[in-house]
Design a protein around this motif. Structure first.
Motif: not given
Length: 717
Positions: A662-684
């Motif tokens: 959702s974040l990438l879809r909403s803001f990537q076009a206007e912010r080309p440098a956007l780097n989004v990482v949402i991930f479970p901390l304890l995931h393998e």
């Protein structure tokens, strides 16, 4: 010099934006010298593409050589492909120094426009995507180049470099090379090297699971040229492959040590066994060169008499991080029994648990330091600007003038300081003394929190008579070093839940018992530092309300980066209200890193964070933490400059993926440098996700580390 006047107002048509009232005078009424100084603070793209077009006077000034000689675009996250092309078109011939470090979002075709800057002497392309062919084409056109910084990524092939490119490289005197694959990169072509900086970021396995080997470099036929080398620096990320590859670079040095070598630095996490070749290298250095900067792997120094034989000439940087260096050895072998070391500007003793104690290595964590050793250090190295004493238990004995904080207060030139939390406690807790309670003089107001009767609701700036703080040794230390720009208070036993190239840490060591005496009032004392730009607080168990944070927000108006980790009790976030109040005042804050179990990234938090109008990067690490997707989306919509959103929590993989998309879809076009990482901390799969984070963000905000005296001052740009 200026472009034609058809798109530009005349001198008399000065737009309101170009006018400032100062005693009734226009901004343009200032002298050219003053205006040029003001314009140095304007980003290069704005100068050339916007400000220059306001009037004729600014058109001339914006193209002054003092402004176009050096163009700095690193961390200018609004730089686009079109802006770079326009900039190069307008002033490309004038640019002599260009910094594009970390512009990972710009495609290789855009970076290739650098080839049109024919006058370039120095260029930094670290973090920029470049193939061997593009690099060859670009360097072939840069005949004046003397300083180069690049990445060497998988697929790099030195055989694709043209003769013209190699001719340019043969004249390069300074090279910074970040390696993501086993390779010599362009080092063999650089026959005039005087400064070599190597960053080893090679992963042991490919994405497909194949094990990498340094043997891939054998047969590349090219031996690095070190005969003119003055500075050798190597920093290794964790992993066996990085150690294997750096040995191949060092093998040449061991054959013949450069006569002019004056800085030799190798930063290695963990152990790095000494080999016959490295032993020969160190012996040769001890015989033939006098160094002014030194850092070695701990295993090369531990139990060695090497320091006794090394010669130093006006040293400016020492790092003995994680070494078993006793206080006696520090004084005798480094300081030479009290030799004048006023040239020393930066000293890293992080993790040197015995460095302020006598020669006995049987010292326990709770034992007191030898104040005489510290006093000798402070007296001898009186011009220190950067000092790191973190990751150790430096406990002071009782007695006038013997406390670590009292001795460090003599270092009036300090600009950055890293200390263990336990080292700033006033004195050791005694059985006949009630446990110290953090002061409650500054309970934050707001967000419906009840204020106790008789307790001051909001903090009062220090006036020399507020509460108990002026009598504490920590308060006095900060009063005597008012020009600190970076401060770190890190618990001796703290380790981040998110280490490099490994699964997340599920358990942490308990804090030092003496750290229990450091609480809200000590944190509030930091508010004295009017020039503070970077602050790290980690593992302070006695934070009860976080009220000291409000003092910092109110008074440290220059604060640009804030890192908070494990404050208060681990099972409960006790400082949320205070943090929310603090953030209202942090108008210059660009980077925020929070690491706290059970943290709730809810609407209240993001509403407060939205008031940090300059914020660019956010990283949240929270075991069992939660987040509200709608609140995150609302925050990103309000904070238009945020380009990094990293959140590692206890949420499910499905929730994380949905929010990230959702974040990438909403803001990537206007912010080309956007780097989004949402991930479970304890995931393998965390380590595989981390490997895709741009190095500039991974190194500066995603991973926790002490940054004081991490590298020599002015190592690169």
């Amino acid at each position: 010099m200026a472009s034609s006047g058809e798109d530009m107002p005349s001198d008399g048509d000065v737009p309101p934006a170009a006018v400032a009232v100062a005693g009734g005078a226009h901004l343009l009424g200032f002298s050219d010298e003053i205006l040029l100084h003001i314009l140095t603070h304007v980003p290069s793209t704005d100068l050339v593409l916007n400000v220059r077009r306001t009037c004729r006077k600014l058109a001339e000034l914006c193209l002054d050589k003092s402004l176009t000689h050096t163009v700095l675009l690193q961390k200018d996250y609004e730089v686009s492909e079109d802006k770079v092309r326009q900039l190069v078109k307008e002033i490309g011939r004038e640019i002599q120094q260009l910094n594009l470090a970390g512009c990972y979002w710009l495609p290789g075709a855009t970076i290739e426009h650098v080839a049109r800057c024919h006058s370039l002497v120095k260029v930094n392309l670290s973090g920029c995507p470049l193939t061997s062919l593009r690099l060859s084409k670009m360097l072939s056109a840069l005949q004046h180049l003397r300083s180069l910084a690049i990445d060497v990524s998988p697929g790099f092939d030195a055989s694709q470099l043209s003769g013209e490119c190699k001719a340019t490289l043969s004249r390069v005197q300074e090279l910074k090379q970040t390696l993501f694959t086993p390779s010599y990169g362009v080092v063999p072509c650089c026959t005039s090297l005087e400064k070599l900086l190597l960053y080893f970021e090679i992963l042991d396995r490919t994405r497909e699971g194949a094990i990498l080997s340094g043997q891939l470099m054998v047969g590349q036929s090219n031996v690095p040229h070190y005969q003119h080398l003055r500075v050798f620096y190597a920093r290794l990320a964790p992993g066996y492959i990085n150690q294997e590859v750096v040995r191949l670079y060092l093998a040449v040095l061991s054959d013949r040590t450069p006569e002019n070598l004056h800085a030799f630095l190798i930063s290695v996490p963990g152990s790095f066994a000494e080999s016959g070749a490295t032993k020969n290298l160190l012996d040769s250095m001890a015989r033939n060169v006098a160094l002014d900067a030194l850092q070695l792997p701990k295993s090369w120094l531990n139990g060695s008499s090497l320091l006794q034989h090394m010669k130093f000439n006006n040293p400016f940087y020492f790092s003995f991080s994680r070494c078993a260096l006793s206080g006696g050895h520090l004084i005798q072998r480094v300081i030479d029994g009290g030799k004048d070391l006023r040239s020393l500007a930066s000293l890293n003793l992080s993790g040197c648990v015995h460095c302020l104690s006598p020669d006995s290595l049987l010292r326990k964590a709770e034992d007191d330091i030898d104040s005489g050793i510290l006093e000798t250090l402070v007296t001898t190295c009186s011009n220190l600007r950067h000092l790191n004493l973190s990751a150790a238990h430096h406990h002071s004995a009782e007695g006038p003038g013997r406390h670590l904080c009292q001795l460090l207060a003599r270092l009036r030139h300090l600009r950055s300081l890293s200390l263990p939390v336990c080292s700033v406690a006033d004195s050791a807790p005694r059985a006949d003394r009630a446990p110290a309670q953090p002061a409650m003089h500054a309970v934050p107001c707001g967000f419906g929190k009840k204020v106790r009767v008789g307790v001051q609701a909001c903090p009062v700036p220090f006036s020399g008579q507020a509460g108990p703080q002026p009598s504490s040794v920590f308060w006095s230390l900060l009063k005597d070093v008012p020009f600190l720009e970076r401060l770190e208070l890190i618990g001796s036993n703290f380790s981040s839940a998110m280490p490099r190239n490994e699964p997340a840490i599920r358990n942490s060591l308990p804090p030092c018992s003496r750290a229990q005496s450091v609480g809200d009032s000590e944190v509030a004392a930091i508010g004295q530092l009017a020039f503070l730009r970077h602050l790290t607080l980690a593992q302070l168990p006695s934070i009860l309300t976080g009220s000291g944070l409000v003092s910092i927000g109110l008074q440290c108006q220059q604060l640009q980066s804030l890192s908070l980790a494990n404050l208060g009790m681990m099972g409960k976030v006790v400082y949320m209200s205070a943090l929310s109040d603090m953030l209202k005042h942090c108008k210059r804050l660009k980077d925020l890193r929070l690491e706290q179990p059970y943290f709730s990234a809810n609407a209240q938090f993001f509403q407060a964070l939205s008031q940090c109008s300059a914020l660019q990067r956010l990283c949240l690490v929270s075991r069992s933490g939660t987040l509200q997707p709608e609140a995150v989306l609302g925050f990103m919509a309000r904070c238009l400059h945020v380009v990094v959103c990293h959140m590692f929590t206890g949420e499910s993989l499905a929730t994380c993926k949905s929010l990230q998309q959702s974040l990438l879809r909403s803001f990537q076009a206007e912010r080309p440098a956007l780097n989004v990482v949402i991930f479970p901390l304890l995931h393998e799969g965390l380590t595989d996700v981390i490997r895709d984070v741009p190095m500039v963000h991974l190194d500066e905000i995603t991973l926790f580390k002490s940054r004081v005296a991490e590298e020599p001052p002015n190592l690169w740009w």
